[in-house]
Enzyme design. Sequence first.
Site, short mmCIF file in Angstrom:
data_model
loop_
_atom_site.label_atom_id
_atom_site.label_comp_id
_atom_site.label_asym_id
_atom_site.label_seq_id
_atom_site.Cartn_x
_atom_site.Cartn_y
_atom_site.Cartn_z
N THR A 1 -9.23 -7.25 30.59
CA THR A 1 -10.05 -7.91 29.56
C THR A 1 -10.73 -6.85 28.72
O THR A 1 -10.32 -5.69 28.72
CB THR A 1 -11.05 -8.89 30.22
OG1 THR A 1 -11.66 -9.70 29.22
CG2 THR A 1 -12.13 -8.17 31.01
N ASN A 2 -11.76 -7.22 27.96
CA ASN A 2 -12.52 -6.27 27.15
C ASN A 2 -14.00 -6.66 27.15
O ASN A 2 -14.38 -7.63 27.80
CB ASN A 2 -11.95 -6.22 25.72
CG ASN A 2 -11.98 -7.58 25.07
OD1 ASN A 2 -13.03 -8.15 24.84
ND2 ASN A 2 -10.79 -8.13 24.80
N HIS A 3 -14.81 -5.92 26.41
CA HIS A 3 -16.26 -6.09 26.50
C HIS A 3 -16.82 -7.20 25.62
O HIS A 3 -18.04 -7.33 25.50
CB HIS A 3 -16.97 -4.79 26.11
CG HIS A 3 -16.79 -3.69 27.11
ND1 HIS A 3 -17.31 -3.76 28.38
CD2 HIS A 3 -16.15 -2.50 27.02
CE1 HIS A 3 -16.99 -2.65 29.03
NE2 HIS A 3 -16.29 -1.89 28.24
#
Length: 243
Positions: free
Chosen positions: A51-53
């Site tokens: 995933t990402n932030h």
Amino acid sequence: MDIWPAAIPEPETLFEYILQELACKKDLAGKKVLVTAGPTREAIDPVRYITNHSTGKMGYAIARAAARRGAEVTLVSGPVDLKAPLGVRLVPVISAKDMFDAVTSVSAEQDAIIKAAAVADYRPAVVSSEKVKKKDGEMSIALERTDDILKYLGEHKKENQFLCGFSMETQNMVSNSRAKLEKKNLDMIAANNVKEKGAGFQGDTNVLTLITQEEETSLPLMSKEDAANQLLDKILMLTSNQN
Ligand code: CTP
């Protein structure tokens, strides 16, 4: 006679109703707006994912602002820790594939689509049905490209539909974002440089540059709520020029 409601709404819900009903001009009344927000999660196995932030704050601020201004808003959101804004139809999704399906099932009827989501560009080529066990030495995971939802929307844009993408860069922000505007057939792209103080995923502020074929508008540091309203103002201005 009992006229007291069974449950009194929380003060913040009451405040939101008041804002929605009284305090905002309804300049988006009759418009259908689709907003995407948050990250996507791409499964590796039943317990791990990529995933990402992204926090979803920018997209939720846009959805909330559009609803307050009278639009009929659908918010397709990846997994985030935020409450659905009042009056918005929330469609929760997990992966880029889920987001593609949710967005394309309603995209044709939208007046404006604003893609603030940070969609994964890659996903594991094979999702293991069992937990992957560690072994000695290095390991690697083969990745494949996800479908570019925004590019698909640009290729299937309806007449008079306004398509706005987001671009997060660490260098050459304007030229990289302009390239995306062209490649994905967008009407506008909202660019931000993650390295700039007050911009990006985590905080409650952003520093956006709104880029179209003809112009660039650099907004100063402001709350995501104000940035959302400025972005909607710009879309309204550009679409009323068109008509
Ligand atoms: N986007 C999308 N579907 C994807 C990937 C991105 O719809 N599979 C959308 C995002 O919602 C955002 C815009 O495309 O509006 C971002 O453009 P993109 O080219 O994906 O940006 P980056 O991933 O940052 O590109 P690069 O890695 O080339 O910098």
